[in-house]
Design an enzyme around this catalytic site. Structure first.
Site, PDB file in Angstrom:
ATOM      1  N   ASN A 180     -18.914  -7.798  21.833  1.00  0.00           N
ATOM      2  CA  ASN A 180     -18.985  -6.675  20.897  1.00  0.00           C
ATOM      3  C   ASN A 180     -20.339  -5.998  21.118  1.00  0.00           C
ATOM      4  O   ASN A 180     -21.360  -6.487  20.658  1.00  0.00           O
ATOM      5  CB  ASN A 180     -18.854  -7.207  19.461  1.00  0.00           C
ATOM      6  CG  ASN A 180     -18.979  -6.100  18.428  1.00  0.00           C
ATOM      7  OD1 ASN A 180     -19.019  -4.912  18.761  1.00  0.00           O
ATOM      8  ND2 ASN A 180     -19.037  -6.492  17.157  1.00  0.00           N
ATOM      9  N   TRP A 181     -20.300  -4.879  21.854  1.00  0.00           N
ATOM     10  CA  TRP A 181     -21.566  -4.209  22.196  1.00  0.00           C
ATOM     11  C   TRP A 181     -22.183  -3.502  20.989  1.00  0.00           C
ATOM     12  O   TRP A 181     -23.332  -3.105  21.029  1.00  0.00           O
ATOM     13  CB  TRP A 181     -21.338  -3.185  23.325  1.00  0.00           C
ATOM     14  CG  TRP A 181     -21.074  -3.798  24.669  1.00  0.00           C
ATOM     15  CD1 TRP A 181     -20.927  -5.130  24.960  1.00  0.00           C
ATOM     16  CD2 TRP A 181     -20.914  -3.097  25.921  1.00  0.00           C
ATOM     17  NE1 TRP A 181     -20.689  -5.299  26.310  1.00  0.00           N
ATOM     18  CE2 TRP A 181     -20.680  -4.066  26.922  1.00  0.00           C
ATOM     19  CE3 TRP A 181     -20.944  -1.751  26.285  1.00  0.00           C
ATOM     20  CZ2 TRP A 181     -20.484  -3.724  28.264  1.00  0.00           C
ATOM     21  CZ3 TRP A 181     -20.740  -1.413  27.617  1.00  0.00           C
ATOM     22  CH2 TRP A 181     -20.518  -2.393  28.593  1.00  0.00           C
ATOM     23  N   LYS A 182     -21.369  -3.298  19.940  1.00  0.00           N
ATOM     24  CA  LYS A 182     -21.836  -2.550  18.758  1.00  0.00           C
ATOM     25  C   LYS A 182     -22.404  -1.199  19.199  1.00  0.00           C
ATOM     26  O   LYS A 182     -21.900  -0.606  20.156  1.00  0.00           O
ATOM     27  CB  LYS A 182     -22.837  -3.378  17.945  1.00  0.00           C
ATOM     28  CG  LYS A 182     -22.297  -4.781  17.622  1.00  0.00           C
ATOM     29  CD  LYS A 182     -23.116  -5.531  16.623  1.00  0.00           C
ATOM     30  CE  LYS A 182     -22.494  -6.907  16.386  1.00  0.00           C
ATOM     31  NZ  LYS A 182     -23.183  -7.678  15.365  1.00  0.00           N
ATOM     32  N   HIS A 185     -14.725  -5.644  11.015  1.00  0.00           N
ATOM     33  CA  HIS A 185     -16.002  -6.323  11.241  1.00  0.00           C
ATOM     34  C   HIS A 185     -16.838  -6.234   9.964  1.00  0.00           C
ATOM     35  O   HIS A 185     -16.789  -5.226   9.251  1.00  0.00           O
ATOM     36  CB  HIS A 185     -16.741  -5.667  12.421  1.00  0.00           C
ATOM     37  CG  HIS A 185     -17.927  -6.461  12.857  1.00  0.00           C
ATOM     38  ND1 HIS A 185     -19.119  -6.427  12.178  1.00  0.00           N
ATOM     39  CD2 HIS A 185     -18.096  -7.347  13.872  1.00  0.00           C
ATOM     40  CE1 HIS A 185     -19.974  -7.252  12.775  1.00  0.00           C
ATOM     41  NE2 HIS A 185     -19.377  -7.825  13.801  1.00  0.00           N
ATOM     42  N   GLU A 210     -19.799  -5.580   9.464  1.00  0.00           N
ATOM     43  CA  GLU A 210     -20.688  -4.407   9.387  1.00  0.00           C
ATOM     44  C   GLU A 210     -19.903  -3.181   8.922  1.00  0.00           C
ATOM     45  O   GLU A 210     -20.447  -2.326   8.216  1.00  0.00           O
ATOM     46  CB  GLU A 210     -21.349  -4.178  10.760  1.00  0.00           C
ATOM     47  CG  GLU A 210     -22.401  -5.237  11.045  1.00  0.00           C
ATOM     48  CD  GLU A 210     -22.608  -5.565  12.525  1.00  0.00           C
ATOM     49  OE1 GLU A 210     -22.190  -4.780  13.388  1.00  0.00           O
ATOM     50  OE2 GLU A 210     -23.196  -6.637  12.792  1.00  0.00           O
ATOM     51  N   GLU A 253     -16.259 -14.878  11.297  1.00  0.00           N
ATOM     52  CA  GLU A 253     -17.679 -14.570  11.487  1.00  0.00           C
ATOM     53  C   GLU A 253     -18.423 -14.694  10.161  1.00  0.00           C
ATOM     54  O   GLU A 253     -18.435 -13.750   9.354  1.00  0.00           O
ATOM     55  CB  GLU A 253     -17.836 -13.139  12.012  1.00  0.00           C
ATOM     56  CG  GLU A 253     -17.144 -12.892  13.333  1.00  0.00           C
ATOM     57  CD  GLU A 253     -17.781 -11.728  14.078  1.00  0.00           C
ATOM     58  OE1 GLU A 253     -18.230 -11.940  15.215  1.00  0.00           O
ATOM     59  OE2 GLU A 253     -17.860 -10.620  13.523  1.00  0.00           O
ATOM     60  N   GLY A 297     -26.178 -12.101  14.056  1.00  0.00           N
ATOM     61  CA  GLY A 297     -27.439 -11.486  14.458  1.00  0.00           C
ATOM     62  C   GLY A 297     -28.665 -12.167  13.870  1.00  0.00           C
ATOM     63  O   GLY A 297     -29.769 -11.640  13.939  1.00  0.00           O
ATOM     64  N   SER A 329     -24.025 -15.400  16.294  1.00  0.00           N
ATOM     65  CA  SER A 329     -25.078 -16.009  17.111  1.00  0.00           C
ATOM     66  C   SER A 329     -24.553 -17.004  18.154  1.00  0.00           C
ATOM     67  O   SER A 329     -25.188 -18.025  18.417  1.00  0.00           O
ATOM     68  CB  SER A 329     -26.154 -16.659  16.222  1.00  0.00           C
ATOM     69  OG  SER A 329     -26.758 -15.680  15.389  1.00  0.00           O
ATOM     70  N   GLY A 344     -21.941 -10.762  19.838  1.00  0.00           N
ATOM     71  CA  GLY A 344     -22.732  -9.534  19.763  1.00  0.00           C
ATOM     72  C   GLY A 344     -23.914  -9.586  20.706  1.00  0.00           C
ATOM     73  O   GLY A 344     -23.801  -9.339  21.914  1.00  0.00           O
ATOM     74  N   GLY A 345     -25.069  -9.968  20.174  1.00  0.00           N
ATOM     75  CA  GLY A 345     -26.328  -9.927  20.926  1.00  0.00           C
ATOM     76  C   GLY A 345     -26.250 -10.509  22.328  1.00  0.00           C
ATOM     77  O   GLY A 345     -26.678  -9.870  23.301  1.00  0.00           O
TER      78      GLY A 345
HETATM   79  P1  PGA Z   1     -24.025 -11.810  17.064  1.00  0.00           P
HETATM   80  O1  PGA Z   1     -22.878 -10.826  16.513  1.00  0.00           O
HETATM   81  O2  PGA Z   1     -23.424 -12.562  18.202  1.00  0.00           O
HETATM   82  O3  PGA Z   1     -25.145 -10.904  17.488  1.00  0.00           O
HETATM   83  O4  PGA Z   1     -24.406 -12.703  15.918  1.00  0.00           O
HETATM   84  C1  PGA Z   1     -21.548 -11.244  16.422  1.00  0.00           C
HETATM   85  C2  PGA Z   1     -20.716 -10.125  15.848  1.00  0.00           C
HETATM   86  O5  PGA Z   1     -21.178  -9.438  14.932  1.00  0.00           O
HETATM   87  O6  PGA Z   1     -19.566  -9.879  16.290  1.00  0.00           O
END
Ligand code: PGA
Length: 254
Positions: free
Chosen positions: A9-11, A97, A99, A169, A175, A215, A236-237
């Site tokens: 997930n590049w966001k 998600h 967010e 999640e 994050g 994470s 994500g990250g």
């Molecule tokens: P993260 O994000 O790996 O940076 O914790 C995961 C996500 O939000 O899908």
């Protein structure tokens, strides 16, 4: 065995050229992607078509949208519809998600509309659920995620639910560098499967891939993915660093 999935997930990160470099580096790496495994890249909307042509039908690899609108078409300036995604051949879309739920006020009922629209166009929803820290601290996370599934997914019939990928999640792990332990992840994934089983039966529940997100890194993926009910990760990250994501892909269960 259920599908094992590594989803990036590049966001809202990377320019087009940076994104293409990242994807090219991953594609050129030593990847072992088995029969029952998939690698998915959820990229920003403007990059969908170019990244899609870069992976060019490679078996087991897909480009995903990160979101879609919950209405079919019309006066919704700035939004992207499921029909638009379908018209460019997109087969996956992240739905709900945390967010989006938090910053864009997406509700369980809006997510239900999105899920229905996606399924009608043969786009697989990667449906996200997970609890905030205060719910985890109060010990009511199991009920919390069950409500998320119930209100957004459980109107689906037995055929439709099998087309969903679920991503658990925990918001406190996204994050933050604070990963759920492998035991915490397994406990919740088993619970989610039981909730699915109570509604659809274990035969169907056992076919649904449940990814862990929060994470996930190259150095913790193997332990998380080795849990019996953890069928890969939504990342994500660490998906923004080629070597990390390659390690995560290669940690999927065979
Ligand atoms: P993260 O994000 O790996 O940076 O914790 C995961 C996500 O939000 O899908």
């Amino acid at each position: 065995m259920r599908k094992q999935i590594a989803a990036a997930n590049w966001k809202m990160n990377k320019s087009l050229s940076e994104g293409k470099d990242l994807l090219a580096e991953i594609l050129n790496s030593d990847l072992s992607i088995g029969q029952n495994q998939e690698v998915i890249f959820a990229v920003p909307f403007p990059y969908l078509m170019e990244t899609q042509s870069m992976i060019g039908g490679k078996s087991g690899m897909f480009i995903s949208a990160q979101n879609c609108h919950h209405k079919t078409a019309g006066a919704y300036t700035g939004e992207v519809s499921v029909d638009m995604l379908s018209s460019i051949g997109i087969q996956y879309c992240i739905i709900g998600h945390s967010e989006r739920r938090e910053y864009f006020a997406e509700t369980n009922s809006m997510l239900l509309e999105k899920v229905n629209l996606c399924l009608a166009k043969n786009i697989t929803p990667i449906f996200c659920c997970g609890e905030p820290l205060q719910i985890r601290e109060s010990g009511t996370q199991n009920e919390y995620v069950a409500v998320q599934l119930n209100e957004s997914l459980f109107q689906l019939d037995a055929d439709q639910i099998q087309k969903i990928v679920i991503a658990y999640e925990p918001i406190w792990a996204i994050g933050t560098g604070k990963t759920a332990t492998a035991e915490q992840a397994q406990e919740m994934h088993a619970h989610l499967r039981n909730v699915l089983s109570a509604r659809y039966g274990m035969e169907i529940a056992s076919k649904i891939s449940i990814l862990y997100g929060g994470s996930v890194k190259g150095n913790n993926a193997s332990e998380l993915f080795s849990q019996p009910d953890v069928d890969g990760g939504l990342v994500g990250g660490a998906s923004l660093i080629a070597s990390e994501f390659v390690q995560i892909i290669n940690a999927l269960k065979k």
